[in-house]
Scaffold this motif. Structure first.
Motif, PDB file in Angstrom:
ATOM      1  N   TYR A 126      -5.050   8.816   1.130  1.00 20.35           N
ATOM      2  CA  TYR A 126      -3.763   9.514   1.001  1.00 20.35           C
ATOM      3  C   TYR A 126      -2.712   8.879   1.918  1.00 20.35           C
ATOM      4  N   GLN A 127      -3.115   8.620   3.171  1.00 22.71           N
ATOM      5  CA  GLN A 127      -2.173   8.018   4.129  1.00 22.71           C
ATOM      6  C   GLN A 127      -1.727   6.627   3.652  1.00 22.71           C
ATOM      7  N   GLU A 149       0.679   7.011   0.673  1.00 25.75           N
ATOM      8  CA  GLU A 149       1.995   7.493   1.099  1.00 25.75           C
ATOM      9  C   GLU A 149       2.813   6.369   1.737  1.00 25.75           C
ATOM     10  N   ALA A 182       1.399  11.192   6.945  1.00 27.39           N
ATOM     11  CA  ALA A 182       1.814  12.283   6.059  1.00 27.39           C
ATOM     12  C   ALA A 182       0.882  13.470   6.292  1.00 27.39           C
TER      13      ALA A 182
END
Lengths: 379, 249
Positions: B100-101, B104, B207
């Motif tokens: 996810y990081q 993002e 994030a």
């Protein structure tokens, strides 16, 4: 005080270790047996920038400090001192000598290709009858007005065949003794230079060692480093720095043998247990570790002083003397720990022991180091 | 063409693994951190492509999700030959969080090929590359053992059961690479090491992301037993040991 290495220094040590284990280890025994010069290995080493690592970035060097050089020398020497000796001669003797004392023109012409690793250098001081007593140079650089005429023989010259650039120490005015000696930059392919056969040595057998003969070799005056008569001082100051490299080499030889002996002690069994569990071996390992730790600290201190632009001749002589002796002691004990296997070539430690011996002899014997140290004490 | 390589900071593969806090956490005290081996090979391949294709490879960027302590590993990637680096300032807790990081940080930027190692040498999750591609809404190809660029087209080899599949890939895509992508990791040159500090390393804030998994406990394998020798005379004893102790038969 700060004993922590910088990020760059750690990275350089790792790069040297990776190079040594990947490129040098696989055929080091074979090359030693056959006295085969590691031409391909040296080419890769120079492409990575190890041969000019201490030379300023503006001359295409690596711009690194002496501590980084010491760490790299140690890692390469753990595996193969026939390779690290090329690094040592290029970095500490030839490149440093030209960078410190050469003219801008000499640096552009000679230092730049050396620092970038395109060319290799050699330092020609020893003679058949002038080893420790370097003031007795029989090689003559006769002053002919606009040039020197060089005649004589140099002995035990590392990189003699693979080098393109020689720094030759020769006598111009015998009446002035050591103040009549000059250091000259000579290209190896100059007419009148011939090489003796490859020297068959006890250790560092694959390094490129020959005698070099000069017969009426004509050298322009602009190739002299420094003022007329500066040659002996040039040689001595350059060797002060060279000793740090040899101390680091000795530490690498010692550490290489120690690491192998330590591993072996934890695997080999005798009398029902790993031999490292026997105090006879455990105490040997403890003594070896202490000696190596001491030797490393001495070498790093000399390197640190050099990096701080402080006088370092006294400490580099002490480091060279001590580290060479420790290398001899530690490698001898490593062979003992390995027992019969240690006497076999396959296990590396006998080779490291043969290599260690040379560190007590070249770039100033242990006895010469004691002269340097004692004179510093009593001046 | 712009290439991005996702790099993990993992313990050296020769590390003796120990745990603390009731075996819930890795003991990091004596660990030497390195670039995850697959990621290092991916970076090596990107550098090889730049060396052979020159300006056609506009830039090589590396990205890492990690705390400030992972910067030496990032600097090593810069020393090897990456042009710049991004560090997402977060502890890489688990695969989804890291994916996810990465996604993002990447989605606002422009890359043609995003390389990720098949798995990391620490947790062997083998899931970040695929998850990141999904989060980026990009195609991904896994188990890549060769990657070439010819006339602006990307050709890849995938290792499949019993052979090799050869594909042409459309950019942008995520290339999940494994053994074969490069022969050996590049050793940084001296000048590269000295220049690494001057190359840009951008730190971006993480994030908000959830962790989908949680470590409960780690277990180390049993230490290896001593080697025992059986001869023809005591073959019955061997059978007995294999049956009762080793429970293999």
């Amino acid at each position: 005080m700060n004993f922590e290495f910088t990020e760059e220094q750690k990275m350089i040590r790792q790069a040297a270790k990776d190079f040594a284990e990947r490129e040098l280890l696989p055929d080091v025994i074979e090359r030693d047996t056959r006295s085969e010069f590691p031409a391909e290995h040296i080419k890769k080493l120079s492409e990575l920038g190890f041969l000019g690592m201490m030379t300023d970035l503006k001359y295409d060097g690596g711009g690194m400090d002496t501590i980084s050089y010491v760490l790299a020398m140690e890692e390469i020497s753990k595996i193969d001192s026939s390779v690290s000796v090329v690094m040592s001669v290029c970095n500490s003797l030839v490149n440093w000598g030209i960078e410190k004392f050469g003219s801008e023109k000499q640096k552009e012409k000679y230092l730049r290709p050396l620092a970038s690793g395109q060319k290799i250098g050699a330092f020609l001081l020893s003679e058949p009858e002038a080893g420790s007593d370097a003031t007795k140079q029989r090689t003559i650089a006769e002053d002919k007005g606009d040039h020197y005429l060089v005649n004589g023989t140099k002995n035990f010259i590392t990189n003699a065949n693979c080098a393109s650039t020689y720094i030759v120490i020769a006598q111009t005015d015998p009446e002035k003794g050591h103040k009549g000696i000059n250091a000259l930059l000579i290209e190896k392919d100059a007419p009148g230079i011939t090489l003796g056969p490859h020297d068959d040595k006890m250790g560092m057998r694959s390094s490129d060692t020959h005698s070099v003969m000069f017969t009426d070799v004509k050298i322009p005056k602009e190739n002299r480093i420094g003022e007329d008569g500066f040659g002996f001082k040039f040689a001595m100051q350059t060797l002060d720095g060279g000793r740090i490299g040899i101390a680091a080499q000795a530490n690498g030889i010692a550490a290489g043998a120690f690491e192998r002996a330590l591993n072996y002690s934890q695997e080999r069994k005798a009398f029902g247990t790993e031999i490292g569990n026997h105090q006879a071996i455990a105490f040997k390992l403890a003594d070896m570790a202490v000696k190596i730790e001491n030797a490393r600290n001495m070498c790093l201190k000399a390197a640190w002083l050099k990096d701080q632009n402080k006088p370092f001749g006294y400490q580099s002589a002490m480091a060279k003397l001590y580290c060479a002796d420790i290398a001899m002691e530690v490698t001898t004990e490593a062979v003992q720990i390995f027992g019969g296997y240690g006497y076999m070539k396959e296990y590396h430690v006998e080779r490291l022991m043969r290599e260690a011996k040379l560190t007590q002899i070249y770039e100033g014997t242990s006895e010469i180091q004691k002269i340097v140290i004692s004179r510093s004490l009593m001046k | 063409m712009k290439i991005l390589i996702c790099i993990s900071d993992v313990p050296d593969t020769t590390t003796k693994i120990k745990f603390t806090n009731d075996n819930k956490e890795l003991d990091q005290t004596e660990i030497q951190w390195i670039i995850n081996p697959w990621d290092e090979l991916a970076l090596t391949r990107a550098i090889e492509l730049k060396e052979s294709l020159g300006e056609k490879i506009e830039s090589i960027t590396v990205i890492n999700v990690g705390p400030a302590g992972s910067e030496p590993t990032i600097r090593k990637a810069l020393a090897m030959g990456a042009d710049n680096a991004i560090r997402v300032d977060a502890d890489p807790k688990e695969s989804y969080f890291v994916a996810y990081q990465l996604a993002e940080a990447i989605k606002s930027r422009d890359f043609d090929i995003i390389l990720a190692g098949l798995d990391s040498a620490d947790y062997n999750g083998a899931s970040v590359g695929g998850m990141m591609a999904e989060l980026l809404d990009m195609p991904s190809v896994s188990a890549i053992s060769a990657l070439n660029i010819e006339n602006g087209k990307v050709f890849i080899n995938r290792e499949i059961e019993g052979g090799t599949q050869k594909l042409e890939a459309q950019t942008p895509f995520v290339a999940i690479v494994q053994k074969g992508i490069a022969i050996e990791p590049k050793i940084p040159a001296m000048r590269g090491i000295m220049m690494a500090r001057t190359k840009p390393l951008e730190v971006v804030a993480p994030a908000n992301a959830d962790c989908l998994t949680e470590n409960i406990v780690y277990e180390l394998p049993q230490p290896k037993g001593a080697c025992r020798k059986f001869t023809e005379e005591n073959v019955n004893e061997l059978v007995d040991v294999l049956h009762k102790e080793a429970k293999l038969i």
